[in-house]
Design a protein around this motif. Structure first.
Motif, PDB file in Angstrom:
ATOM      1  N   GLN A 510      32.104   1.652  52.107  1.00 42.38           N
ATOM      2  CA  GLN A 510      32.339   0.278  52.196  1.00 42.38           C
ATOM      3  C   GLN A 510      30.926  -0.386  52.295  1.00 42.38           C
ATOM      4  O   GLN A 510      30.621  -1.316  51.585  1.00 42.38           O
ATOM      5  CB  GLN A 510      33.293  -0.424  53.411  1.00 42.38           C
ATOM      6  CG  GLN A 510      34.694  -0.026  53.303  1.00 42.38           C
ATOM      7  CD  GLN A 510      35.699  -0.556  54.277  1.00 42.38           C
ATOM      8  OE1 GLN A 510      35.055  -0.019  55.279  1.00 42.38           O
ATOM      9  NE2 GLN A 510      36.600  -1.257  54.116  1.00 42.38           N
ATOM     10  N   VAL A 511      30.025   0.278  53.338  1.00 43.06           N
ATOM     11  CA  VAL A 511      28.854  -0.357  53.412  1.00 43.06           C
ATOM     12  C   VAL A 511      27.927   0.128  52.085  1.00 43.06           C
ATOM     13  O   VAL A 511      27.380  -0.850  51.545  1.00 43.06           O
ATOM     14  CB  VAL A 511      28.090   0.214  54.682  1.00 43.06           C
ATOM     15  CG1 VAL A 511      26.634  -0.059  54.471  1.00 43.06           C
ATOM     16  CG2 VAL A 511      28.738  -0.057  55.722  1.00 43.06           C
ATOM     17  N   ASP A 512      28.070   1.197  51.613  1.00 41.63           N
ATOM     18  CA  ASP A 512      27.361   1.578  50.463  1.00 41.63           C
ATOM     19  C   ASP A 512      27.764   0.534  49.005  1.00 41.63           C
ATOM     20  O   ASP A 512      27.144   0.083  48.582  1.00 41.63           O
ATOM     21  CB  ASP A 512      27.419   2.848  50.093  1.00 41.63           C
ATOM     22  CG  ASP A 512      26.594   3.829  50.641  1.00 41.63           C
ATOM     23  OD1 ASP A 512      25.586   3.231  51.546  1.00 41.63           O
ATOM     24  OD2 ASP A 512      26.870   5.236  51.040  1.00 41.63           O
ATOM     25  N   LYS A 513      29.029   0.395  49.038  1.00 40.42           N
ATOM     26  CA  LYS A 513      29.488  -0.462  47.976  1.00 40.42           C
ATOM     27  C   LYS A 513      28.924  -1.925  47.978  1.00 40.42           C
ATOM     28  O   LYS A 513      28.638  -2.510  46.991  1.00 40.42           O
ATOM     29  CB  LYS A 513      31.074  -0.528  47.899  1.00 40.42           C
ATOM     30  CG  LYS A 513      31.599  -1.308  46.787  1.00 40.42           C
ATOM     31  CD  LYS A 513      33.156  -1.379  46.800  1.00 40.42           C
ATOM     32  CE  LYS A 513      33.770  -2.456  45.600  1.00 40.42           C
ATOM     33  NZ  LYS A 513      33.090  -3.651  45.583  1.00 40.42           N
ATOM     34  N   ALA A 514      29.041  -2.442  49.336  1.00 41.92           N
ATOM     35  CA  ALA A 514      28.359  -3.800  49.411  1.00 41.92           C
ATOM     36  C   ALA A 514      26.947  -3.921  49.012  1.00 41.92           C
ATOM     37  O   ALA A 514      26.422  -5.033  48.398  1.00 41.92           O
ATOM     38  CB  ALA A 514      28.439  -4.253  50.848  1.00 41.92           C
ATOM     39  N   ILE A 515      26.312  -2.846  49.367  1.00 41.67           N
ATOM     40  CA  ILE A 515      24.748  -2.842  48.965  1.00 41.67           C
ATOM     41  C   ILE A 515      24.557  -2.506  47.426  1.00 41.67           C
ATOM     42  O   ILE A 515      23.700  -3.094  46.933  1.00 41.67           O
ATOM     43  CB  ILE A 515      23.961  -1.774  49.759  1.00 41.67           C
ATOM     44  CG1 ILE A 515      24.114  -2.207  51.283  1.00 41.67           C
ATOM     45  CG2 ILE A 515      22.774  -1.575  49.307  1.00 41.67           C
ATOM     46  CD1 ILE A 515      23.607  -3.509  51.606  1.00 41.67           C
ATOM     47  N   ASN A 516      25.518  -1.789  46.916  1.00 34.10           N
ATOM     48  CA  ASN A 516      25.455  -1.388  45.293  1.00 34.10           C
ATOM     49  C   ASN A 516      25.618  -2.658  44.614  1.00 34.10           C
ATOM     50  O   ASN A 516      25.325  -2.951  43.678  1.00 34.10           O
ATOM     51  CB  ASN A 516      26.255  -0.406  45.164  1.00 34.10           C
ATOM     52  CG  ASN A 516      26.243   1.209  45.774  1.00 34.10           C
ATOM     53  OD1 ASN A 516      27.245   2.003  45.714  1.00 34.10           O
ATOM     54  ND2 ASN A 516      24.895   1.319  45.684  1.00 34.10           N
ATOM     55  N   ASP A 517      26.773  -3.114  45.204  1.00 32.52           N
ATOM     56  CA  ASP A 517      27.238  -4.858  44.380  1.00 32.52           C
ATOM     57  C   ASP A 517      25.952  -5.840  44.694  1.00 32.52           C
ATOM     58  O   ASP A 517      25.808  -6.505  43.623  1.00 32.52           O
ATOM     59  CB  ASP A 517      28.382  -5.403  44.903  1.00 32.52           C
ATOM     60  CG  ASP A 517      29.537  -4.375  44.583  1.00 32.52           C
ATOM     61  OD1 ASP A 517      29.522  -3.666  43.684  1.00 32.52           O
ATOM     62  OD2 ASP A 517      30.620  -4.448  45.196  1.00 32.52           O
ATOM     63  N   TYR A 518      25.250  -5.629  45.726  1.00 35.10           N
ATOM     64  CA  TYR A 518      24.174  -6.556  45.823  1.00 35.10           C
ATOM     65  C   TYR A 518      23.160  -6.228  44.735  1.00 35.10           C
ATOM     66  O   TYR A 518      22.233  -7.091  44.202  1.00 35.10           O
ATOM     67  CB  TYR A 518      23.456  -6.630  47.173  1.00 35.10           C
ATOM     68  CG  TYR A 518      22.242  -7.419  47.317  1.00 35.10           C
ATOM     69  CD1 TYR A 518      22.332  -8.626  47.855  1.00 35.10           C
ATOM     70  CD2 TYR A 518      20.790  -6.591  47.273  1.00 35.10           C
ATOM     71  CE1 TYR A 518      21.007  -9.013  48.064  1.00 35.10           C
ATOM     72  CE2 TYR A 518      19.868  -7.354  47.504  1.00 35.10           C
ATOM     73  CZ  TYR A 518      19.850  -8.741  47.957  1.00 35.10           C
ATOM     74  OH  TYR A 518      18.638  -9.197  47.835  1.00 35.10           O
ATOM     75  N   GLY A 519      22.998  -5.117  44.410  1.00 35.37           N
ATOM     76  CA  GLY A 519      21.954  -4.767  43.403  1.00 35.37           C
ATOM     77  C   GLY A 519      21.187  -3.419  43.569  1.00 35.37           C
ATOM     78  O   GLY A 519      20.605  -2.958  42.546  1.00 35.37           O
TER      79      GLY A 519
END
Length: 688
Positions: A510-519
């Protein structure tokens, strides 16, 4: 001031063999600012009215054709004449107008060439429309004229891709009509005379047809968008460029021009373009360092790299790519040959991909020598580059050996990424010659070079460190001495915040996905699994299960290389959420009494990235970085911080400093908030 006075000294006009030659001279790159536009407008009008002139050549003095618009004018009211006024005058001319190109014709400069009836260039010239790198599109007809000359597919590659074309390739696409051998002006005059003698048509690009009908153009555009979808992620400009090219294929020229301008203005005010323009200027500002103007960089014509591991080999490759001879040094023959073999393999790969010729690959390999004798390898070179294991005692020992063997006047450089450069320099008798050159892995590819000035590093050595960055095609950023310098220090809070956050409820995925979605291309747990949990921050000898990372390492879960870390990995190293790691995290949270709750992606981004902003502000207030924009450049080029945000400091300004300070008071506590950040927030100031 009259327009004549504005244009004075910018242009010369003469008639040779019945051909008018209008030459613009506005150093350093003949940018299309107000005075240049006035000179062009006056010169074109003069040639049209001149009975002695049967044709007009537009060329430039200095090192290049018009290299683009004057971007300092962006965002303000553009004074007349604008480029479209000039282009209309060219197209209305009853005499052929020929652009004679040398150097680079970029952006507005190439749009001017496209508005001319014909284009000639020297073989070394390059042309392009790189506005996408500023988050913009060509706003003076580039998206409308290019597909009419070269076709929709070429226009997409040239304008969305943003990479210039050499003259030969441009000629094949029709963007250049003829390549001139020898003197450009003489060749252009002869070409223009031939056009007149043959009664060649006044070829107005605006009157040409696009190569594809509207439906075929839409299909080609959709195919391009599907094949390049990664290039569109986060950026607004590529999508608008595609819309403008589609307008060229589906609308009359004037309507397409109007649509292009609407799309340009939309980009001009976008947060993405503002961020990209910030980085454009920030990269150039990073080279401005506090040394005396009369200080000149030293010549670095030969290098010895100490340490033939991954980093040392990458650094050697970077110098070899720049044509600098390198001696690669390690303790034993097997180690140095492994490193040299990897370097040769890299060059062979470039040859196989067609990026360099076989002869060039052989030339670069031929600049490499190897040695196991540190003293003899170091003795003759201008720069000694240490790249051994990150251990302070080992580095001090190596520098003492280098000091004893290197010639006077040689620069002694360390690639340390965290250690105290001043302690390393103290191991020598000449700390003024010691500097940090911190490359980021892979060293031959990553753009960032942190140039670390020690307490006693001399100005000429600092200037040389920055010049080495330019020589290697990197972005050099000057840093003071601290733990981690700029990039690593600023990003350390992201990992520690991530480790703390997963104890409160979110999973690593979940943490990685949020940061991936940020860019970001990789989240913190994806990154640590790739690098190795055992490599980043684990003390094997003193490990006692005090953190989740220690527990995972003690379980032999070191990341991808062990098929398990924060994620599980199959034989192809494909990641999947790990029940084992999840249990370790939840058990640890229960044992330490951490309350559990759910988090939104926005909350995760705030928890991980606001502390980075705070650390960046501390780096600036301590004088480690010269300016906040240097922090942005370091994190964008060194850590892949998404370009379209402008970096952490630019992004913080867009979010609002009061909001960030209020959140940081809760996340890290009031005492840990940077005084500079708090002051700017209270005063309504900004970091960049």
């Amino acid at each position: 001031m009259s327009e004549a006075a504005v244009a004075e000294g910018v242009s010369t006009y003469k008639v040779t063999d019945g051909v008018a030659v209008l030459a613009i001279d506005s150093p350093p790159v003949n940018a299309l600012g107000y005075s240049v536009r006035v000179a062009l407008d006056e010169g074109i009008s003069r040639a049209v009215a001149d009975d002695a002139a049967k044709a007009l050549i537009i060329r430039c003095d200095g090192r290049t054709f018009f290299a683009g618009a004057d971007i300092s004018e962006f965002g303000g009211e553009l004074r007349k004449p604008d480029l479209n006024d000039i282009f209309l005058a060219i197209e209305a001319s009853a005499k052929p107008v020929v652009a004679a190109i040398h150097g680079t014709a970029l952006g507005g400069g190439f749009e001017l060439a496209l508005a001319c009836h014909y284009r000639v260039a020297v073989a070394s010239a390059k042309v392009g429309l790189p506005e996408v790198s500023l988050g913009l599109l060509p706003g003076a007809g580039g998206t409308q004229r290019t597909p009419r000359i070269a076709g929709v597919e070429t226009a997409l590659e040239l304008i969305v891709g943003g990479r210039p074309l050499g003259a030969a390739k441009a000629q094949k696409t029709g963007l250049i009509d003829e390549i001139i051998e020898g003197d450009l002006e003489a060749g252009a005059v002869a070409y223009a005379r031939k056009l007149v003698e043959e009664g060649a048509p006044l070829r107005r690009v605006r009157d040409m047809s696009v190569d594809l009908d509207p439906e075929a153009a839409k299909a080609a555009i959709e195919a391009y968008r599907a094949a390049h979808k990664r290039d569109f992620r986060g950026f607004k400009a590529p999508g608008n460029i595609v819309k403008a090219i589609e307008a060229a294929a589906t609308l009359p020229f004037d309507e397409g021009l109007k649509r292009e301008w609407e799309l340009f203005e939309e980009l001009m005010s976008s947060s993405e373009s503002i961020a990209q323009r910030h980085l454009f200027f920030a990269e150039r500002t990073a080279g401005k360092i506090p040394v005396a103007r009369d200080v000149k960089p030293l010549v670095v014509a030969s290098v010895a790299v100490i340490g033939a591991g991954t980093m040392g080999s990458g650094i050697a490759t970077a110098f070899l790519n720049a044509g600098v001879p390198v001696t690669l040094v390690d303790r034993d023959e097997a180690a140095v040959e492994r490193g040299a073999g990897g370097i040769r393999k890299t060059f062979a790969g470039l040859v196989a991909k067609g990026r360099i010729t076989e002869a060039e690959g052989d030339r670069r390999s031929g600049l490499l020598t190897t040695s196991t004798d540190l003293a003899s390898a170091v003795a003759p070179v201008d720069l000694v580059m240490e790249a051994v294991f990150e251990d302070i005692d080992l580095k001090k020992t190596v520098f003492a050996q280098i000091d004893a063997a290197a010639k006077q006047g040689a620069i002694l450089a360390s690639n340390t990424s965290f250690l105290d450069l001043d302690r390393i320099a103290a191991a020598t008798s000449r700390p003024e010659w010691v500097i940090g050159l911190h490359f980021f892995a892979p060293a031959n590819i990553m753009r960032l070079l942190e140039v670390v000035r020690g307490a006693k590093t001399s100005d000429p050595v600092i200037a040389t460190g920055m010049a080495i960055g330019r020589q290697l095609g990197k972005i050099a950023v000057l840093s003071g001495v601290c733990d981690g310098f700029i990039a690593n220090r600023a990003m350390t809070p992201r990992m520690s915040s991530a480790e703390a956050l997963v104890l409160e409820g979110p999973t690593p995925a979940q943490v990685d996905k949020a940061i991936n979605d940020y860019g970001f291309a990789m989240g913190p747990f994806q990154m640590i699994d790739l690098v190795g949990l055992d490599v980043i921050g684990w003390d094997r000898e003193n490990s006692a299960g005090r953190t989740v990372q220690e527990v995972l390492c003690e379980m032999d879960r070191w990341g991808q290389k062990k098929n398990g870390g924060y994620y599980d990995y199959d034989e192809a190293r494909r990641a999947s959420p790990s029940p084992v790691a999840e249990k370790v995290i939840r058990d640890f949270a229960e044992k330490t009494g951490v309350p559990q709750r759910s988090f939104t992606d926005a909350e995760i981004v705030e928890r991980l990235l606001y502390p980075v902003v705070n650390e960046g502000a501390r780096i600036v207030e301590e004088g480690i970085a010269l300016r906040a924009s240097d922090v942005d450049v370091a994190l964008v080029t060194g850590y892949g911080w998404p370009v379209w945000t402008g970096g952490p400091m630019c992004w913080a300004d867009s979010v609002g400093l009061p909001k960030i300070v209020a959140a940081l008071d809760e996340i890290i506590g009031p005492d840990a908030v940077s005084p500079l950040l708090r002051k700017l927030a209270a005063e309504g100031g900004s970091l960049t």
